[in-house]
Design a protein around this motif. Structure first.
Motif, PDB file in Angstrom:
ATOM      1  N   ASP A   1       0.854  -1.192   0.000  1.00  0.00           N
ATOM      2  CA  ASP A   1       0.000   0.000   0.000  1.00  0.00           C
ATOM      3  C   ASP A   1       0.889   1.241   0.000  1.00  0.00           C
ATOM      4  N   GLY A   2       0.764   2.064  -1.035  1.00  0.00           N
ATOM      5  CA  GLY A   2       1.586   3.256  -1.170  1.00  0.00           C
ATOM      6  C   GLY A   2       1.319   4.325  -0.142  1.00  0.00           C
ATOM      7  N   ARG A   3       0.272   4.161   0.643  1.00  0.00           N
ATOM      8  CA  ARG A   3      -0.059   5.148   1.676  1.00  0.00           C
ATOM      9  C   ARG A   3       0.647   4.872   3.003  1.00  0.00           C
ATOM     10  N   VAL A   4       1.430   3.804   3.055  1.00  0.00           N
ATOM     11  CA  VAL A   4       2.079   3.386   4.304  1.00  0.00           C
ATOM     12  C   VAL A   4       3.519   3.881   4.354  1.00  0.00           C
ATOM     13  N   ALA A   5       3.900   4.476   5.465  1.00  0.00           N
ATOM     14  CA  ALA A   5       5.283   4.841   5.747  1.00  0.00           C
ATOM     15  C   ALA A   5       5.732   4.083   6.993  1.00  0.00           C
ATOM     16  N   THR A   6       7.045   3.879   7.118  1.00  0.00           N
ATOM     17  CA  THR A   6       7.569   3.136   8.266  1.00  0.00           C
ATOM     18  C   THR A   6       8.747   3.890   8.882  1.00  0.00           C
ATOM     19  N   LEU A   7       8.869   3.747  10.180  1.00  0.00           N
ATOM     20  CA  LEU A   7       9.946   4.384  10.931  1.00  0.00           C
ATOM     21  C   LEU A   7      10.427   3.394  11.989  1.00  0.00           C
ATOM     22  N   LYS A   8      11.723   3.130  12.000  1.00  0.00           N
ATOM     23  CA  LYS A   8      12.285   2.163  12.948  1.00  0.00           C
ATOM     24  C   LYS A   8      13.260   2.893  13.867  1.00  0.00           C
ATOM     25  N   LEU A   9      13.025   2.824  15.177  1.00  0.00           N
ATOM     26  CA  LEU A   9      13.938   3.428  16.139  1.00  0.00           C
ATOM     27  C   LEU A   9      15.121   2.499  16.401  1.00  0.00           C
ATOM     28  N   SER A  10      16.218   3.070  16.851  1.00  0.00           N
ATOM     29  CA  SER A  10      17.451   2.285  17.021  1.00  0.00           C
ATOM     30  C   SER A  10      17.341   1.268  18.143  1.00  0.00           C
ATOM     31  N   ARG A  11      16.424   1.496  19.090  1.00  0.00           N
ATOM     32  CA  ARG A  11      16.184   0.565  20.193  1.00  0.00           C
ATOM     33  C   ARG A  11      14.817   0.881  20.772  1.00  0.00           C
ATOM     34  N   ASN A  12      14.456   0.184  21.837  1.00  0.00           N
ATOM     35  CA  ASN A  12      13.186   0.450  22.507  1.00  0.00           C
ATOM     36  C   ASN A  12      13.332   1.673  23.412  1.00  0.00           C
ATOM     37  N   PHE A  13      12.683   2.775  23.016  1.00  0.00           N
ATOM     38  CA  PHE A  13      12.720   4.006  23.799  1.00  0.00           C
ATOM     39  C   PHE A  13      11.471   4.188  24.654  1.00  0.00           C
ATOM     40  N   GLY A  14      10.458   3.344  24.476  1.00  0.00           N
ATOM     41  CA  GLY A  14       9.211   3.503  25.207  1.00  0.00           C
ATOM     42  C   GLY A  14       8.151   4.167  24.340  1.00  0.00           C
ATOM     43  N   LYS A  15       6.913   3.894  24.680  1.00  0.00           N
ATOM     44  CA  LYS A  15       5.809   4.362  23.838  1.00  0.00           C
ATOM     45  C   LYS A  15       5.767   5.878  23.700  1.00  0.00           C
ATOM     46  N   GLU A  16       6.016   6.605  24.789  1.00  0.00           N
ATOM     47  CA  GLU A  16       5.888   8.063  24.737  1.00  0.00           C
ATOM     48  C   GLU A  16       6.881   8.660  23.733  1.00  0.00           C
TER      49      GLU A  16
END
Length: 313
Positions: free
Chosen positions: A59-74
């Motif tokens: 789906d071309g409407r989807v973007a993704t972002l991956k953090l370097s580690r678990n920083f927490g939900k906030e």
């Protein structure tokens, strides 16, 4: 064309993301908006990232972002909000407890002129009575301890206008209580009441210990009442000790009663020691927050960011 972005922070939610995308895509198809969704992988240990990438490929409407580690939900949520550029932004969890179909109602309220439209839970299916009780108690305690009118029984599920998001981006504190920050920015706000569903898949990442720490984070972020309470307790303890000392002295002087030794001494010492340690603990909580803020570390670090495939939108 007016645009709408949906920000979805996720940690080990690979099992339910495909169903979430199916439902949110169906909502997009009913809206006369340029819609997109940004999935934020908060350092997941399962296949969450690979599932996100497969959804982006489909789906071309989807973007993704991956953090370097678990920083927490906030902080994952903050990263998502920093990386969307739309006229309105919806924040929602990936567990499908908050129905994506409600986004259409949020958009309708936004078009009436509200900058923030949040969902208020009328019921919470799939949760224990104890968790419901502690959650309700937390919101009511926050209501009394702060001057900030944080809505009761309201989570992160909400829509925010562009100017509300821009205002929120100016708040760069490291230890973040997003529900309070959402309220702090102000602007016209409206509520939509809904029934919360049970999780679609997987287990909640919020055990009671994490919820307790989250509550402390919220209280210390927006209230100095615990410090004031420690002062009041210290004053009361000192007055009680003073009165008790006068009573003991008077009894010994007038009636010749012997002053009780070890037991009464230990009670007084332990009581006052406990009060002092409690006060030091409260001060330590606030001092720790100051220490973290003073280091000025980045809020989060990004591993990968893939925007929507604009040619397929």
């Amino acid at each position: 064309m007016t645009s709408l972005s949906v920000v979805v922070p996720a940690y080990n939610e690979g099992e339910g993301l495909r169903e979430f995308q199916r439902r949110v895509a169906a909502v997009f198809d009913t809206l006369d908006l340029d819609c997109s969704v940004l999935y934020v992988d908060d350092g997941s240990r399962d296949d969450t990232w690979s599932v996100m990438e497969s959804l982006r490929a489909a789906d071309g409407r989807v973007a993704t972002l991956k953090l370097s580690r678990n920083f927490g939900k906030e902080l994952a949520l903050t990263a998502g909000l920093d990386h969307v550029d739309a006229d309105a932004v919806v924040v929602i969890d990936a567990d499908l407890q908050d129905p994506p179909e409600l986004i259409a109602d949020f958009v309708a309220k936004w078009r009436e002129g509200y900058d923030v439209v949040y969902g208020t839970r009328a019921s919470r299916a799939g949760e224990t009575a104890f968790k419901k009780f502690t959650s309700a108690a937390f919101y009511r305690v926050m209501e009394r301890m702060t001057d900030l009118p944080i809505p009761r029984d309201t989570g992160d599920f909400r829509l925010m206008s562009r100017r509300a998001i821009d205002a929120l981006k100016q708040l760069r504190e490291r230890q973040r209580f997003m529900k309070g920050l959402f309220t702090w920015v102000g602007f016209p706000q409206a509520s939509i009441v809904y029934d919360r569903d049970p999780r679609f898949a997987g287990d909640s990442k919020w055990n009671y210990w994490r919820l307790w720490n989250f509550a402390l984070e919220g209280i210390t972020s927006f209230s100095s009442f615990p410090l004031r309470l420690a002062t009041y307790v210290g004053v009361v303890a000192a007055l009680v000790a003073f009165v008790f000392g006068i009573v003991v002295f008077a009894k010994a002087l007038i009636f010749g009663d012997p002053v009780r030794g070890y037991p009464s001494l230990m009670v007084v010492v332990l009581f006052l020691g406990g009060v002092q340690l409690m006060a030091l603990g409260v001060i330590g909580e606030y001092l720790g927050r100051t220490y973290v803020e003073s280091k000025q570390r980045p809020l989060y670090l990004i591993d990968r960011h893939h925007p929507p495939r604009s040619g397929d939108r």
